[in-house]
Design an enzyme around this catalytic site. Structure first.
Site, PDB file in Angstrom:
ATOM      1  CG  LEU A  84     -15.348  -2.323  -2.000  1.00  0.00           C
ATOM      2  CD1 LEU A  84     -16.144  -3.618  -2.104  1.00  0.00           C
ATOM      3  CD2 LEU A  84     -15.186  -1.916  -0.550  1.00  0.00           C
ATOM      4  CG  ASP A  85      -8.828  -0.419   0.093  1.00  0.00           C
ATOM      5  OD1 ASP A  85      -8.735   0.387  -0.831  1.00  0.00           O
ATOM      6  OD2 ASP A  85      -8.835  -0.102   1.295  1.00  0.00           O
ATOM      7  CE  LYS A  86      -4.594  -8.251  -5.272  1.00  0.00           C
ATOM      8  NZ  LYS A  86      -3.250  -8.267  -5.902  1.00  0.00           N
TER       9      LYS A  86
END
Length: 275
Positions: free
Chosen positions: A110-112
């Site tokens: 999952l993106d930051k």
């Protein structure tokens, strides 16, 4: 230390079954020359024989037995700001955030700036089975954007938009409120939802993954995790039964596609979407 109980198997599979990392992670280690067999640097696709000594960064690893009763499977609500990496030097990495005593690694990412459900495990073999695009596993997201959602936006998102040189697969998009929608994907392109919205002149303000396959985020608060239940694992294992190739191996099988035909197909779909 040697392990005479193994039969011949591919090096990336051997490493993943040790619980060290996923097969894709193992491929990256091998490509970076961080892996040795009997103190020799191997190539991708090399097979490990009984009695071989495999090391990563000079440390010996041993393939785990096929009995998976001691494997770890975790559902984690990743908060915004946590990075989905096992690299310990990265501040705010997901492994330090969870603080589990056993070696685990995330399944996918999952993106930051995104939050929500992500799986972590010590079972390298299941990682690739879940990530294989051919298995088309549902992932559901709740997305907040910067302006009111139009019918055209929902229709275009559902039909597919051109990003990263391809057209996104048709997906299920539903309006939740004036600025919020839900989307169910079976793809995992880099920053896919954000790129799709950007193409249609919308900006994602908040993105949360609420479901992976049959597992719901439920009441997990950001930063909390739990072990997957036996019922959840049974359903996951049923879903991935028969899947054995890694994502890299699957990609290599598709490289024989005629590139000019692919370009024509993408351009045609792109022009259709502009209508």
């Amino acid at each position: 230390m040697t392990n005479n109980s193994i039969s011949t198997k591919r090096l990336n599979k051997y490493i993943s079954e040790s619980g060290f990392c996923s097969r894709r992670g193992a491929d990256k280690l091998i490509e970076a020359n961080r892996v040795t067999i009997n103190d020799q640097v191997p190539e991708l696709g090399t097979k490990v024989q009984a009695g071989d000594v495999v090391k990563v960064d000079g440390k010996t690893i041993a393939s785990m037995p096929t009995n998976k009763s001691d494997r770890i499977y975790i559902a984690y609500n990743k908060p915004i700001g946590i990075t989905c990496t096992t690299e310990s030097h990265v501040r705010g990495n997901i492994i330090d955030a969870i603080g589990h005593k056993e070696r685990i690694f995330p399944i996918g990412r999952l993106d930051k700036p995104s939050e929500g459900l992500i799986f972590l495990t010590s079972d390298g073999d299941i990682v690739n089975k879940i990530l294989r695009a051919e298995n088309a596993h549902d992932k559901e997201y709740i997305v907040t954007v910067d302006k009111p959602i139009s019918e055209r936006f929902i229709e275009r998102m559902s039909r597919g938009v051109p990003i990263l040189g391809t057209i996104t697969k048709p997906c299920i998009v539903r309006v939740k409120s004036r600025f919020v929608f839900t989307i169910i994907l079976t793809q995992g392109l880099n920053r896919q939802i954000r790129r799709m919205c950007e193409y249609l002149d919308y900006e994602v303000k908040k993105l949360k993954r609420s479901r992976i396959m049959s597992v719901e985020l439920g009441n997990l608060k950001p930063g909390q995790w739990r072990y997957l239940t036996q019922a959840e694992m049974d359903e996951i294992n049923t879903s991935v039964a028969g899947s054995s190739k890694t994502a890299n191996e699957s990609k290599s099988e598709n490289k024989n596609e005629n590139k000019s035909e692919k370009v024509v197909r993408v351009k045609k779909t792109y022009n259709d979407l502009k209508k």
